[in-house]
Design a protein around this motif. Structure first.
Motif, PDB file in Angstrom:
ATOM      1  N   ASN A 139       0.811  -1.218   0.000  1.00 22.46           N
ATOM      2  CA  ASN A 139       0.000   0.000   0.000  1.00 22.46           C
ATOM      3  C   ASN A 139       0.843   1.265   0.000  1.00 22.46           C
ATOM      4  OD1 ASN A 139      -3.063  -0.703   0.433  1.00 22.46           O
ATOM      5  ND2 ASN A 139      -1.887  -2.167   1.645  1.00 22.46           N
ATOM      6  N   GLY A 140       2.141   1.095   0.135  1.00 21.74           N
ATOM      7  CA  GLY A 140       3.007   2.265   0.225  1.00 21.74           C
ATOM      8  C   GLY A 140       2.742   3.078   1.478  1.00 21.74           C
ATOM      9  N   ALA A 141       2.438   2.401   2.580  1.00 18.16           N
ATOM     10  CA  ALA A 141       2.167   3.107   3.837  1.00 18.16           C
ATOM     11  C   ALA A 141       3.441   3.217   4.670  1.00 18.16           C
ATOM     12  CB  ALA A 141       1.079   2.376   4.626  1.00 18.16           C
ATOM     13  N   GLU A 142       3.570   4.340   5.368  1.00 19.50           N
ATOM     14  CA  GLU A 142       4.733   4.597   6.218  1.00 19.50           C
ATOM     15  C   GLU A 142       4.565   3.816   7.538  1.00 19.50           C
ATOM     16  OE1 GLU A 142       7.678   6.169   6.274  1.00 19.50           O
ATOM     17  OE2 GLU A 142       7.735   5.753   8.422  1.00 19.50           O
ATOM     18  N   PRO A 143       5.486   2.872   7.825  1.00 23.72           N
ATOM     19  CA  PRO A 143       5.322   2.025   9.013  1.00 23.72           C
ATOM     20  C   PRO A 143       5.167   2.788  10.328  1.00 23.72           C
ATOM     21  CG  PRO A 143       7.073   1.170   7.615  1.00 23.72           C
ATOM     22  CD  PRO A 143       6.661   2.492   7.023  1.00 23.72           C
ATOM     23  N   SER A 144       5.816   3.951  10.442  1.00 21.40           N
ATOM     24  CA  SER A 144       5.742   4.684  11.708  1.00 21.40           C
ATOM     25  C   SER A 144       4.367   5.303  11.952  1.00 21.40           C
ATOM     26  CB  SER A 144       6.807   5.773  11.749  1.00 21.40           C
ATOM     27  OG  SER A 144       6.532   6.735  10.756  1.00 21.40           O
ATOM     28  N   ARG A 145       3.499   5.251  10.949  1.00 21.64           N
ATOM     29  CA  ARG A 145       2.124   5.746  11.114  1.00 21.64           C
ATOM     30  C   ARG A 145       1.189   4.634  11.574  1.00 21.64           C
ATOM     31  NH1 ARG A 145       2.847  10.565  11.991  1.00 21.64           N
ATOM     32  NH2 ARG A 145       4.985  10.647  11.331  1.00 21.64           N
ATOM     33  N   LEU A 146       1.713   3.416  11.654  1.00 19.95           N
ATOM     34  CA  LEU A 146       0.875   2.278  12.064  1.00 19.95           C
ATOM     35  C   LEU A 146       1.187   1.912  13.509  1.00 19.95           C
ATOM     36  CD1 LEU A 146      -1.192   0.049  11.230  1.00 19.95           C
ATOM     37  CD2 LEU A 146       0.772  -1.390  10.644  1.00 19.95           C
ATOM     38  N   LYS A 147       0.131   1.925  14.336  1.00 15.85           N
ATOM     39  CA  LYS A 147       0.263   1.526  15.733  1.00 15.85           C
ATOM     40  C   LYS A 147      -0.582   0.269  15.925  1.00 15.85           C
ATOM     41  CE  LYS A 147      -1.681   4.426  18.773  1.00 15.85           C
ATOM     42  NZ  LYS A 147      -1.777   5.655  19.578  1.00 15.85           N
ATOM     43  N   LEU A 148       0.003  -0.732  16.515  1.00 15.30           N
ATOM     44  CA  LEU A 148      -0.742  -1.973  16.731  1.00 15.30           C
ATOM     45  C   LEU A 148      -1.089  -2.101  18.211  1.00 15.30           C
ATOM     46  CD1 LEU A 148       1.305  -4.380  14.409  1.00 15.30           C
ATOM     47  CD2 LEU A 148      -0.822  -3.137  13.897  1.00 15.30           C
ATOM     48  N   GLU A 149      -2.374  -2.360  18.477  1.00 15.64           N
ATOM     49  CA  GLU A 149      -2.834  -2.521  19.854  1.00 15.64           C
ATOM     50  C   GLU A 149      -2.991  -3.997  20.183  1.00 15.64           C
ATOM     51  OE1 GLU A 149      -6.273  -0.300  21.042  1.00 15.64           O
ATOM     52  OE2 GLU A 149      -5.416   1.623  20.428  1.00 15.64           O
ATOM     53  N   LEU A 150      -2.269  -4.403  21.210  1.00 14.20           N
ATOM     54  CA  LEU A 150      -2.361  -5.783  21.699  1.00 14.20           C
ATOM     55  C   LEU A 150      -3.003  -5.773  23.077  1.00 14.20           C
ATOM     56  CD1 LEU A 150       1.165  -7.397  21.103  1.00 14.20           C
ATOM     57  CD2 LEU A 150      -0.956  -7.923  19.877  1.00 14.20           C
ATOM     58  N   THR A 151      -3.692  -6.843  23.420  1.00 13.31           N
ATOM     59  CA  THR A 151      -4.139  -6.988  24.812  1.00 13.31           C
ATOM     60  C   THR A 151      -3.210  -7.988  25.496  1.00 13.31           C
ATOM     61  OG1 THR A 151      -5.652  -8.764  24.263  1.00 13.31           O
ATOM     62  CG2 THR A 151      -6.559  -6.538  24.265  1.00 13.31           C
ATOM     63  N   GLU A 152      -3.317  -8.031  26.807  1.00 10.75           N
ATOM     64  CA  GLU A 152      -2.420  -8.895  27.565  1.00 10.75           C
ATOM     65  C   GLU A 152      -2.570 -10.383  27.206  1.00 10.75           C
ATOM     66  OE1 GLU A 152      -1.777  -7.013  31.822  1.00 10.75           O
ATOM     67  OE2 GLU A 152      -3.634  -6.301  30.913  1.00 10.75           O
ATOM     68  N   THR A 153      -3.731 -10.762  26.700  1.00 11.90           N
ATOM     69  CA  THR A 153      -3.947 -12.148  26.252  1.00 11.90           C
ATOM     70  C   THR A 153      -2.888 -12.583  25.252  1.00 11.90           C
ATOM     71  OG1 THR A 153      -6.247 -11.416  26.182  1.00 11.90           O
ATOM     72  CG2 THR A 153      -5.815 -13.710  25.573  1.00 11.90           C
ATOM     73  N   ALA A 154      -2.514 -11.657  24.369  1.00 10.89           N
ATOM     74  CA  ALA A 154      -1.549 -11.976  23.318  1.00 10.89           C
ATOM     75  C   ALA A 154      -0.144 -12.193  23.876  1.00 10.89           C
ATOM     76  CB  ALA A 154      -1.527 -10.859  22.276  1.00 10.89           C
ATOM     77  N   LEU A 155       0.063 -11.757  25.120  1.00 15.10           N
ATOM     78  CA  LEU A 155       1.405 -11.823  25.690  1.00 15.10           C
ATOM     79  C   LEU A 155       1.604 -13.057  26.557  1.00 15.10           C
ATOM     80  CD1 LEU A 155       1.467  -8.100  26.833  1.00 15.10           C
ATOM     81  CD2 LEU A 155       2.150  -9.030  24.610  1.00 15.10           C
ATOM     82  N   ALA A 156       0.535 -13.850  26.650  1.00 14.45           N
ATOM     83  CA  ALA A 156       0.577 -15.011  27.542  1.00 14.45           C
ATOM     84  C   ALA A 156       1.458 -16.143  27.007  1.00 14.45           C
ATOM     85  CB  ALA A 156      -0.837 -15.519  27.783  1.00 14.45           C
ATOM     86  N   ASP A 157       1.768 -16.077  25.722  1.00 15.43           N
ATOM     87  CA  ASP A 157       2.556 -17.150  25.101  1.00 15.43           C
ATOM     88  C   ASP A 157       4.043 -17.035  25.439  1.00 15.43           C
ATOM     89  OD1 ASP A 157       0.092 -17.403  24.058  1.00 15.43           O
ATOM     90  OD2 ASP A 157       0.668 -17.097  21.964  1.00 15.43           O
ATOM     91  N   ASP A 158       4.812 -17.862  24.794  1.00 18.13           N
ATOM     92  CA  ASP A 158       6.263 -17.854  24.919  1.00 18.13           C
ATOM     93  C   ASP A 158       6.797 -16.436  24.727  1.00 18.13           C
ATOM     94  OD1 ASP A 158       8.979 -18.340  24.830  1.00 18.13           O
ATOM     95  OD2 ASP A 158       8.929 -18.932  22.713  1.00 18.13           O
ATOM     96  N   ILE A 159       7.353 -15.898  25.793  1.00 17.14           N
ATOM     97  CA  ILE A 159       7.711 -14.490  25.817  1.00 17.14           C
ATOM     98  C   ILE A 159       8.805 -14.146  24.797  1.00 17.14           C
ATOM     99  CG2 ILE A 159       9.187 -14.865  27.854  1.00 17.14           C
ATOM    100  CD1 ILE A 159       7.276 -11.644  27.016  1.00 17.14           C
ATOM    101  N   ASP A 160       9.737 -15.063  24.573  1.00 24.77           N
ATOM    102  CA  ASP A 160      10.792 -14.788  23.593  1.00 24.77           C
ATOM    103  C   ASP A 160      10.216 -14.623  22.194  1.00 24.77           C
ATOM    104  OD1 ASP A 160      12.989 -14.851  25.373  1.00 24.77           O
ATOM    105  OD2 ASP A 160      12.834 -17.039  25.449  1.00 24.77           O
ATOM    106  N   ALA A 161       9.249 -15.479  21.877  1.00 27.14           N
ATOM    107  CA  ALA A 161       8.619 -15.396  20.559  1.00 27.14           C
ATOM    108  C   ALA A 161       7.846 -14.085  20.426  1.00 27.14           C
ATOM    109  CB  ALA A 161       7.689 -16.588  20.347  1.00 27.14           C
ATOM    110  N   VAL A 162       7.171 -13.687  21.489  1.00 25.88           N
ATOM    111  CA  VAL A 162       6.408 -12.432  21.476  1.00 25.88           C
ATOM    112  C   VAL A 162       7.352 -11.247  21.257  1.00 25.88           C
ATOM    113  CG1 VAL A 162       5.042 -10.858  22.924  1.00 25.88           C
ATOM    114  CG2 VAL A 162       4.511 -13.304  22.908  1.00 25.88           C
ATOM    115  N   VAL A 163       8.442 -11.219  22.013  1.00 23.40           N
ATOM    116  CA  VAL A 163       9.406 -10.118  21.902  1.00 23.40           C
ATOM    117  C   VAL A 163      10.003 -10.070  20.497  1.00 23.40           C
ATOM    118  CG1 VAL A 163      11.647  -9.248  22.725  1.00 23.40           C
ATOM    119  CG2 VAL A 163       9.939 -10.056  24.369  1.00 23.40           C
TER     120      VAL A 163
END
Ligand code: C2E
Ligand code: CA
Ligand code: CA
Ligand code: CA
Length: 279
Positions: A139-163
């Motif tokens: 799309n030719g979009a500037e990455p710094s204009r994209l913010k991704l919102e995660l909830t804590e549920t998404a962080l429950a997995d293997d922390i190294d993989a998440v990071v």
């Protein structure tokens, strides 16, 4: 007694059956909705210290020809269960990136950031990082204009993989916000490891702010925490001036909520942004 028991059981089975039919009808409709163009984003302004819109959150709306407007609360849980959240999430990323590219053309809108909600299921996909990268590129979009919102549920997995995943997108400029913050169980040590940019204070604390001393204490703690971790902090669900001034005095300086604006269809949002520039 025995008979009424059987009748009772049959009624329950019939009810379960009709419930299942309703669910599978909803699932079928959800499946077709992308191709039929029934999903839309509404965009809710996020306001900075100076009162300007610096960012918007994209919130999914489903306009079904006979069901009418279906709330995400009603269909996101089923979309998660059935895996349909994957194509819906992909639609969302494409739509947001196309909008960013559109806004980049005009100096009045080029500064805007779009926050997109990413479900845990979507984030867990092995090709998530690659997908976001290719949608940005396509799309030719500037990455710094994209913010991704995660909830804590998404962080429950293997922390190294998440990071690793978060880091890979952060490297190209994408930012990360932790949604509904304060409602889950993230430990300080976990938070320290995550390459986050923003904490988003859950609206439940904001709505209790004036009536419950504990909410004040919690928001205080969350704001302090964000400073310690060098993150920005934004409060969601700000509905009135009293909440706003309480948040200000606590040191929370970005806001989202009905006090400023409801989530708006794109044309209304564009009008709002343009009117900001007119003054
Ligand atoms: P969320 O991410 O926590 O979004 C904030 C919700 O609060 C939105 O509800 C928003 O319309 C509502 N809200 C905004 N300001 C106020 C306010 O001042 N007071 C109150 N009481 N509410 C306010 P909405 O749009 O119904 O979305 C509900 C949830 O559905 C979202 O909660 C999010 O978890 C999910 N969702 C929405 N769009 C998407 C999407 O594109 N992808 C995914 N995975 N989930 C989405
Ligand atoms: Ca959100
Ligand atoms: Ca939230
Ligand atoms: Ca929420």
């Amino acid at each position: 007694n025995h008979i009424t028991g059987i009748v009772g059981v049959s009624i329950v089975i019939v009810m379960m059956q009709s419930d299942m039919n309703a669910r599978s009808a909803l699932e079928k409709d959800m499946r077709q909705a992308i191709a039929r163009g029934e999903y839309r984003f509404h965009y809710q302004p996020q306001i900075d210290e100076s009162g300007r819109v610096f960012s918007v959150e994209a919130l999914l709306r489903w306009y079904h020809p006979s069901r009418g407007s279906v709330s995400p609360m009603e269909f996101i849980p089923l979309a998660e269960e059935t895996g349909l959240i994957i194509p819906i999430g992909e639609w969302g990323l494409r739509t947001a990136c196309a909008q960013l590219a559109e806004w980049a053309k005009s100096p009045q809108t080029a500064h805007l950031i779009i926050a997109v909600n990413v479900s845990a299921t979507q984030f867990r996909q092995p090709d998530f990082v690659q997908e976001v990268k290719s949608i940005l590129l396509l799309n030719g979009a500037e990455p710094s204009r994209l913010k991704l919102e995660l909830t804590e549920t998404a962080l429950a997995d293997d922390i190294d993989a998440v990071v690793t995943k978060m880091q890979a997108l952060k490297e190209i400029g994408v930012t990360w916000s932790l949604d509904d913050f304060g409602t889950g169980y993230s430990s300080l040590s976990l938070l320290k490891r995550l390459p986050l940019d923003q904490l988003k204070i859950d609206k439940s604390f904001v709505s209790d702010l004036l009536s419950d001393e504990r909410s004040v204490a919690i928001i205080n703690t969350l704001v302090d925490l964000s400073k310690t971790l060098n993150l920005t902090v934004i409060a969601e669900g700000v509905e009135d001036e009293k909440q706003l001034s309480a948040l200000k005095s606590i040191g929370c300086l970005s806001y989202q909520g009905y006090l400023f604006s409801r989530p708006l269809p794109i044309s209304e949002l564009n009008d709002l942004i343009m009117s900001e520039h007119a003054v």
